[in-house]
Design a protein around this motif. Structure first.
Motif, PDB file in Angstrom:
ATOM      1  N   UNK A 132       7.144   1.804   3.075  1.00 28.03           N
ATOM      2  CA  UNK A 132       6.172   0.708   2.970  1.00 28.03           C
ATOM      3  C   UNK A 132       4.858   1.167   2.338  1.00 28.03           C
ATOM      4  N   UNK A 133       4.357   2.319   2.761  1.00 28.44           N
ATOM      5  CA  UNK A 133       3.069   2.810   2.237  1.00 28.44           C
ATOM      6  C   UNK A 133       3.177   3.085   0.741  1.00 28.44           C
ATOM      7  N   UNK A 134       4.305   3.589   0.306  1.00 33.47           N
ATOM      8  CA  UNK A 134       4.487   3.863  -1.129  1.00 33.47           C
ATOM      9  C   UNK A 134       4.491   2.552  -1.912  1.00 33.47           C
ATOM     10  N   UNK A 135       5.275   1.563  -1.457  1.00 34.66           N
ATOM     11  CA  UNK A 135       5.343   0.286  -2.179  1.00 34.66           C
ATOM     12  C   UNK A 135       3.977  -0.393  -2.240  1.00 34.66           C
ATOM     13  N   UNK A 136       3.290  -0.425  -1.104  1.00 36.39           N
ATOM     14  CA  UNK A 136       1.981  -1.076  -1.066  1.00 36.39           C
ATOM     15  C   UNK A 136       0.937  -0.284  -1.871  1.00 36.39           C
ATOM     16  N   UNK A 137       1.055   1.019  -1.886  1.00 34.88           N
ATOM     17  CA  UNK A 137       0.122   1.840  -2.673  1.00 34.88           C
ATOM     18  C   UNK A 137       0.306   1.600  -4.164  1.00 34.88           C
ATOM     19  N   UNK A 138       1.557   1.502  -4.604  1.00 37.71           N
ATOM     20  CA  UNK A 138       1.812   1.204  -6.020  1.00 37.71           C
ATOM     21  C   UNK A 138       1.240  -0.169  -6.368  1.00 37.71           C
ATOM     22  N   UNK A 139       1.486  -1.155  -5.516  1.00 43.52           N
ATOM     23  CA  UNK A 139       0.946  -2.505  -5.752  1.00 43.52           C
ATOM     24  C   UNK A 139      -0.581  -2.467  -5.804  1.00 43.52           C
TER      25      UNK A 139
END
Length: 190
Positions: A132-139
């Motif tokens: 989740x942190x990776x996906x939200x960080x990319x966004x």
């Protein structure tokens, strides 16, 4: 009162853009941010993720949901809201600024890069909690790049985040309704 609210929004937007330009602008980010923003061009990074999921049999349904969510967020943000609001981009507002990317021709509100990124990051976060942190960080980085590159106002980004999250939630709600009506859906959304 309405004009007072719009004036305050404009003051906030311009203050944030000015602060980014004054405190964050540097030669390294000038090279990095166009690359980061390119990941969001037509949702390319999210399409790539969807293709990887579609090619992997156990994750095909998630790939389908990613594509559906990307499609819905694009229709809502780019196809509907932008043409209702018709907000001029900061780079097209009569300010002479050197852009690091091609000048966008569409309207500013909401940020399409941001809405599609947060919509898909929301879907992926539901299925792959550990990332989740990776996906939200990319966004988030894609959204930040739009401010850094002076092609969106902060409120365009905030609107994009809200629209993206609402689109991902709406897709899940619709899929749940379809699955409850005994229409054949090969998955159950929780």
């Amino acid at each position: 009162m309405y004009l007072n609210i719009l004036n305050r929004i404009n003051i906030f937007d311009n203050y944030v853009l000015h602060s980014i330009n004054k405190y964050l602008k540097n030669k390294y980010l000038d090279k990095l941010m166009p690359i980061v923003t390119a990941m969001g061009n037509v949702g390319i990074i999210w399409i790539a993720v969807a293709i990887i999921l579609l090619l992997n049999r156990p994750y095909r349904t998630i790939g389908d949901i990613v594509i559906l969510t990307l499609f819905v967020s694009t229709i809502v943000g780019e196809g509907i809201v932008k043409h209702i609001v018709k907000r001029i981009r900061p780079c097209n507002n009569g300010i002479n600024i050197h852009l690091l990317i091609s000048r966008p021709i569409s309207y500013s509100f909401p940020s399409g890069h941001t809405s599609s990124s947060f919509a898909v990051a929301g879907v992926l976060s539901m299925y792959f909690h550990q990332y989740r942190i990776i996906f939200m960080s990319v966004a988030f980085l894609i959204a930040l790049s739009r401010l850094y590159l002076y092609v969106h106002y902060p409120t365009d980004i905030i609107g994009g985040i809200i629209i993206g999250i609402l689109c991902s939630k709406s897709v899940f709600i619709i899929l749940n309704i379809i699955s409850m009506q005994n229409i054949h859906v090969p998955y159950k959304i929780y």
